[in-house]
Design an enzyme around this catalytic site. Structure first.
Site, short mmCIF file in Angstrom:
data_model
loop_
_atom_site.label_atom_id
_atom_site.label_comp_id
_atom_site.label_asym_id
_atom_site.label_seq_id
_atom_site.Cartn_x
_atom_site.Cartn_y
_atom_site.Cartn_z
N TYR A 152 0.86 -1.18 0.00
CA TYR A 152 0.00 0.00 0.00
C TYR A 152 0.89 1.23 0.00
CZ TYR A 152 -3.56 3.33 1.57
OH TYR A 152 -4.42 4.40 1.67
N ASP A 247 9.40 2.84 -0.42
CA ASP A 247 8.37 3.55 0.32
C ASP A 247 8.61 3.27 1.80
OD1 ASP A 247 6.19 4.49 1.62
OD2 ASP A 247 4.69 3.54 0.32
N LYS A 275 4.71 9.63 8.47
CA LYS A 275 4.58 9.13 9.85
C LYS A 275 5.60 9.73 10.83
CE LYS A 275 2.19 4.95 8.28
NZ LYS A 275 0.78 5.04 8.60
#
Ligand code: HOZ
Length: 443
Positions: A152, A247, A275
């Site tokens: 994702y 990623d 994050k």
């Protein structure tokens, strides 16, 4: 160990709020996994976080293993981060102009991550990944990308093909609304399967701009890269002239000081982050070598911009968070993570439970399947009904783990060994009760 009171009313206020929220927000939430589709029931509406705990509107306290899905690596409202944010707030909320803080955050990142020479700050992981792909396309003048099933990378059109995270709870890894023409440019390889990548690259010579990968799969549960998977990707990208994008939105500054690149000793061409670098505030970043990043506007022709990019509050929180993350912090996180893994592994072996724990650093998942999970297809073998029973049992006991078998749980530096042992004790009691049910009731 004293467990909180159980009872039908312990989520009464959350239940009422969830009902109201469903009239106002799709599914009652602003991001799908929060709706508890993967486990059923009512999500507690959170009012407050403090260290390793969160509290809900009904006054329940939970030891938190979600950590806002990863950003809160130093726990909730850490005094040092809070002070930095308060100071930044006093000076203004947003300027839409360069600030010293952006330069400082960028230099903290560049200093820690190999092959990261320049960064561009954005507002979310999704913005970071879609921009990184644009850079790869702009430089290579190729349109296709390769992603992996179950990975994702946020919700941009080109990534919602065989995606992970909330799409897996819904059983629909391909979102509707993605134009067919966009989907056609996303090729899907199998995670931990180098041959599947080689085959795609060979079938589409000089068409693939980038291979984008979560260096540790984190959105179909925690799936570590096998042996030479990442170094094979590096070689294949070199061979076929595609850029390699790590990623690291989830793994960056979490699984090592220099993220997955440091842990696995493979350096990509481009990175994406989010994050941890915002310490709980909305932020994202993409970056890589200077010769690549200098193609981004205003230096180069690849356009990307944002009103709130480099927001001073998010930057202050991210900078303070990174400053707290010294070698001792990573050693501590590793020790706690290892302890969780060892205790689970021992208990699983002793009791012959059909489970497996997978962990990298301070991110981990317990899959409800006895076999190693190397890709999303293995994760979907999980017994989701048993997981839901386990999850709700733990929630009642005051432990808040990721509400989906397809998500990771996270440990922070605010967690103590005693708290972790309380969690393990409760988890094993709950597992014992789940597996003592009749097979039909947890089928
Ligand atoms: N995409 C996040 C989990 N992998 C979920 C974000 C959220 O719901 O807050």
């Amino acid at each position: 160990m004293e467990l909180p009171k159980h009872g039908a009313d312990r989520y009464a206020t959350s239940r009422a709020l969830f009902k109201k929220a469903k009239d106002l927000l799709p599914g009652g939430v602003n991001s799908p996994v929060r709706a508890f589709k993967g486990v059923g029931g009512t999500p507690p509406f959170i009012t407050k976080g403090d260290g390793a705990y969160v509290f809900d509107v009904d006054g329940n306290r939970y030891l938190d293993f979600v950590g806002s899905w990863g950003p809160l690596i130093v726990g909730h409202t850490h005094p040092y981060v809070k002070e930095a944010v308060q100071k930044a707030l006093d000076n203004g909320f947003s300027f839409g102009a360069p600030t010293e803080g952006e330069v400082e955050l960028a230099s903290l990142m560049v200093e820690r991550v190999s092959g990261l020479e320049m960064v561009r700050l954005v507002n979310s992981g999704t913005e970071a990944t879609m921009s990184a792909v644009r850079v790869a396309r702009g430089i290579s003048r190729r349109d296709r990308i390769i992603k992996f099933d179950g990975c994702y990378h946020g919700h941009a059109d080109c990534f919602l093909i065989a995606a992970g995270s909330g799409t897996l709870d819904l059983g629909e890894p391909n979102s509707s609304g993605v134009p067919r023409s966009v989907a056609a440019d996303t090729l899907v390889a199998r995670y931990n399967d180098t041959d599947s990548v080689r085959t795609l690259l060979a079938a589409h010579p000089e068409e693939v701009a980038a291979v984008i990968v979560e260096p540790v799969g984190g959105n179909a549960g925690c799936i570590p890269p096998e042996n030479t998977f990442l170094s094979d990707l590096r070689e294949l990208c070199n061979q076929f002239g595609a850029l390699l994008i790590f990623d690291e939105v989830m793994t960056g500054f979490r699984i090592a000081r220099g993220g997955a690149a440091e842990r696995y000793r493979v350096i990509p061409d481009l990175y994406t982050f989010g994050k941890v670098i915002g310490g709980g505030f909305p932020i994202g970043a993409y970056g890589g070598r200077a010769d690549i990043m200098n193609n981004v506007a205003p230096v180069g022709a690849i356009y990307q911009a944002g009103t709130l990019s480099g927001n001073p509050i998010a930057v202050a929180a991210g900078k303070a968070t990174l400053e707290l993350l010294d070698d001792a912090a990573y050693d501590y996180l590793e020790t706690l993570g290892q302890h969780i893994e060892d205790q689970f592994a021992q208990e699983i072996a002793n009791r012959s439970w059909p489970l497996i724990i997978q962990r990298v650093g301070s991110m981990f998942s317990v899959f409800f399947t006895p076999n190693a999970v190397n890709r999303v297809g293995d994760a979907t073998e999980s017994n989701v009904t048993a997981f839901a029973k386990y999850f709700h049992g733990l929630l009642e006991d005051g432990f808040y783990i990721a509400p989906s078998v397809f998500e990771c749980s996270f440990v922070s530096t605010a967690h103590t060994r005693t708290q972790i042992d309380e969690y393990l004790e409760a988890a094993f009691i709950r597992l014992e009760s789940v597996f003592s049910l009749t097979p039909e009731s947890i089928a």
